[in-house]
Design a protein around this motif. Structure first.
Motif, PDB file in Angstrom:
ATOM      1  N   PHE A   1      13.792   0.997  22.928  1.00 28.09           N
ATOM      2  CA  PHE A   1      12.667   0.387  23.633  1.00 28.09           C
ATOM      3  C   PHE A   1      11.811   1.459  24.302  1.00 28.09           C
ATOM      4  N   GLY A   2      10.509   1.390  24.086  1.00 29.91           N
ATOM      5  CA  GLY A   2       9.567   2.318  24.709  1.00 29.91           C
ATOM      6  C   GLY A   2       9.380   3.615  23.948  1.00 29.91           C
ATOM      7  N   VAL A   3      10.159   3.865  22.900  1.00 33.40           N
ATOM      8  CA  VAL A   3      10.033   5.098  22.124  1.00 33.40           C
ATOM      9  C   VAL A   3       9.157   4.794  20.916  1.00 33.40           C
ATOM     10  N   PRO A   4       8.079   5.540  20.694  1.00 31.93           N
ATOM     11  CA  PRO A   4       7.186   5.248  19.581  1.00 31.93           C
ATOM     12  C   PRO A   4       7.739   5.739  18.252  1.00 31.93           C
ATOM     13  N   CYS A   5       7.225   5.166  17.186  1.00 34.58           N
ATOM     14  CA  CYS A   5       7.553   5.597  15.828  1.00 34.58           C
ATOM     15  C   CYS A   5       6.337   6.335  15.288  1.00 34.58           C
ATOM     16  N   LEU A   6       6.473   7.609  15.043  1.00 35.86           N
ATOM     17  CA  LEU A   6       5.383   8.411  14.496  1.00 35.86           C
ATOM     18  C   LEU A   6       5.890   9.148  13.269  1.00 35.86           C
ATOM     19  N   PHE A   7       5.130   9.062  12.173  1.00 41.01           N
ATOM     20  CA  PHE A   7       5.477   9.731  10.918  1.00 41.01           C
ATOM     21  C   PHE A   7       6.852   9.291  10.412  1.00 41.01           C
TER      22      PHE A   7
ATOM     23  N   PRO B   1       0.828  -1.212   0.000  1.00 38.46           N
ATOM     24  CA  PRO B   1       0.000   0.000   0.000  1.00 38.46           C
ATOM     25  C   PRO B   1       0.863   1.263   0.000  1.00 38.46           C
ATOM     26  N   PHE B   2       0.234   2.350  -0.360  1.00 34.23           N
ATOM     27  CA  PHE B   2       0.925   3.645  -0.416  1.00 34.23           C
ATOM     28  C   PHE B   2       1.528   3.955   0.955  1.00 34.23           C
ATOM     29  N   THR B   3       2.728   4.454   0.988  1.00 36.16           N
ATOM     30  CA  THR B   3       3.550   4.810   2.146  1.00 36.16           C
ATOM     31  C   THR B   3       4.088   3.588   2.895  1.00 36.16           C
ATOM     32  N   TRP B   4       3.805   2.375   2.427  1.00 40.83           N
ATOM     33  CA  TRP B   4       4.385   1.186   3.027  1.00 40.83           C
ATOM     34  C   TRP B   4       5.610   0.800   2.223  1.00 40.83           C
ATOM     35  N   GLN B   5       6.485  -0.030   2.797  1.00 42.51           N
ATOM     36  CA  GLN B   5       7.707  -0.439   2.132  1.00 42.51           C
ATOM     37  C   GLN B   5       7.890  -1.944   2.270  1.00 42.51           C
ATOM     38  N   CYS B   6       8.542  -2.530   1.288  1.00 45.15           N
ATOM     39  CA  CYS B   6       8.789  -3.971   1.299  1.00 45.15           C
ATOM     40  C   CYS B   6      10.080  -4.238   2.064  1.00 45.15           C
ATOM     41  N   CYS B   7       9.974  -4.925   3.196  1.00 41.69           N
ATOM     42  CA  CYS B   7      11.128  -5.265   4.030  1.00 41.69           C
ATOM     43  C   CYS B   7      11.195  -6.783   4.147  1.00 41.69           C
ATOM     44  N   SER B   8      12.205  -7.391   3.567  1.00 42.75           N
ATOM     45  CA  SER B   8      12.400  -8.848   3.586  1.00 42.75           C
ATOM     46  C   SER B   8      11.190  -9.588   3.024  1.00 42.75           C
ATOM     47  N   GLY B   9      10.579  -9.044   2.002  1.00 47.23           N
ATOM     48  CA  GLY B   9       9.464  -9.717   1.350  1.00 47.23           C
ATOM     49  C   GLY B   9       8.125  -9.528   2.027  1.00 47.23           C
ATOM     50  N   LEU B  10       8.033  -8.636   3.018  1.00 46.57           N
ATOM     51  CA  LEU B  10       6.760  -8.347   3.685  1.00 46.57           C
ATOM     52  C   LEU B  10       6.507  -6.844   3.648  1.00 46.57           C
ATOM     53  N   CYS B  11       5.272  -6.457   3.383  1.00 38.77           N
ATOM     54  CA  CYS B  11       4.915  -5.035   3.380  1.00 38.77           C
ATOM     55  C   CYS B  11       4.843  -4.544   4.822  1.00 38.77           C
ATOM     56  N   ARG B  12       5.529  -3.438   5.090  1.00 42.12           N
ATOM     57  CA  ARG B  12       5.567  -2.861   6.438  1.00 42.12           C
ATOM     58  C   ARG B  12       5.170  -1.396   6.383  1.00 42.12           C
ATOM     59  N   ASN B  13       4.410  -0.958   7.384  1.00 41.04           N
ATOM     60  CA  ASN B  13       4.056   0.451   7.494  1.00 41.04           C
ATOM     61  C   ASN B  13       5.206   1.155   8.201  1.00 41.04           C
ATOM     62  N   ILE B  14       6.050   1.830   7.440  1.00 41.52           N
ATOM     63  CA  ILE B  14       7.252   2.432   8.005  1.00 41.52           C
ATOM     64  C   ILE B  14       6.948   3.752   8.711  1.00 41.52           C
ATOM     65  N   ASN B  15       5.688   4.165   8.752  1.00 42.51           N
ATOM     66  CA  ASN B  15       5.322   5.392   9.459  1.00 42.51           C
ATOM     67  C   ASN B  15       5.080   5.160  10.942  1.00 42.51           C
ATOM     68  N   ILE B  16       4.674   3.947  11.334  1.00 43.57           N
ATOM     69  CA  ILE B  16       4.332   3.698  12.736  1.00 43.57           C
ATOM     70  C   ILE B  16       4.986   2.449  13.316  1.00 43.57           C
ATOM     71  N   ASN B  17       5.710   1.675  12.524  1.00 40.16           N
ATOM     72  CA  ASN B  17       6.296   0.437  12.996  1.00 40.16           C
ATOM     73  C   ASN B  17       7.629   0.717  13.696  1.00 40.16           C
ATOM     74  N   PRO B  18       7.774   0.448  14.995  1.00 41.19           N
ATOM     75  CA  PRO B  18       9.017   0.774  15.693  1.00 41.19           C
ATOM     76  C   PRO B  18      10.205  -0.098  15.284  1.00 41.19           C
ATOM     77  N   ILE B  19       9.974  -1.198  14.573  1.00 40.98           N
ATOM     78  CA  ILE B  19      11.074  -2.041  14.100  1.00 40.98           C
ATOM     79  C   ILE B  19      11.536  -1.576  12.719  1.00 40.98           C
ATOM     80  N   HIS B  20      10.649  -0.974  11.963  1.00 39.56           N
ATOM     81  CA  HIS B  20      10.959  -0.464  10.618  1.00 39.56           C
ATOM     82  C   HIS B  20      10.510   0.988  10.563  1.00 39.56           C
ATOM     83  N   CYS B  21      11.125   1.851  11.320  1.00 40.07           N
ATOM     84  CA  CYS B  21      10.689   3.249  11.432  1.00 40.07           C
ATOM     85  C   CYS B  21      11.391   4.119  10.392  1.00 40.07           C
ATOM     86  N   GLY B  22      10.643   4.536   9.370  1.00 39.68           N
ATOM     87  CA  GLY B  22      11.195   5.388   8.317  1.00 39.68           C
ATOM     88  C   GLY B  22      11.869   4.620   7.210  1.00 39.68           C
ATOM     89  N   ARG B  23      12.430   3.469   7.500  1.00 34.84           N
ATOM     90  CA  ARG B  23      13.062   2.585   6.517  1.00 34.84           C
ATOM     91  C   ARG B  23      13.135   1.190   7.127  1.00 34.84           C
TER      92      ARG B  23
END
Length: 165
Positions: free
Chosen positions: A116-122, A87-109
């Motif tokens: 730990f404990g710090v959120p990923c926003l935008f 989907p738009f604004t998502w990115q393919c990471c290791s063959g899975l689509c990830r929402n890089i806007n809010i995912n703390p494991i894939h934040c921004g890229r």
């Protein structure tokens, strides 16, 4: 003296002096803007012979999709398999689509972990962090008052209960 409008047609080999400098540059460089991967023999014409996409040892990252060899572990239009589009604004990471806007494991890229404990926003770790402390809720439920206020009336001073025989 009146100005007469003139119309001219531009042939294939003719140039028009009224073209903007930007358009002249675009027309002159149109062949230079092609994707450099088109010159790679593995990037095109893999239909009917998908084995040309295989590089190295399995598991193979490249796969023949729409007559092109693409990396299915990171291609947004072929994520994990051919024609699986993220989907738009998502990115393919290791063959899975990830929402890089809010995912703390894939934040921004991909694989950009937030602490730990710090959120990923935008797509930013800790954006607008720390949050302001919450005010106490004025409508928070409170425990009920004891009923009756005094469970039993107090006996008068000096009263002693009768002795049991």
């Amino acid at each position: 003296m009146e100005a007469k409008p003139t119309t001219s047609r531009i042939g294939k080999n003719e140039t028009n002096a009224s073209l903007s400098p930007w358009l002249k540059t675009v027309l002159k460089n149109k062949d230079k803007d092609k994707d450099p991967r088109d010159k790679d023999p593995r990037a095109v014409r893999c239909r009917g012979r998908p084995w040309i996409c295989n590089q190295g040892s399995p598991p193979f990252r490249m796969q023949c999709c729409k007559n092109r060899c693409v990396d299915i572990t990171s291609h947004v239009n072929h994520c994990g398999a051919c024609l699986i589009r993220c989907p738009f604004t998502w990115q393919c990471c290791s063959g899975l689509c990830r929402n890089i806007n809010i995912n703390p494991i894939h934040c921004g890229r991909c694989f950009n972990r937030c602490p730990f404990g710090v959120p990923c926003l935008f797509g930013l770790c800790g954006y607008a962090w720390p949050l302001l402390p919450r005010r106490p809720d004025p409508f928070k439920p409170r425990p009920p008052k004891p009923y009756p206020p005094h469970p039993w009336p107090r006996p008068p001073k000096g009263y002693e209960p009768p002795a049991v025989a």
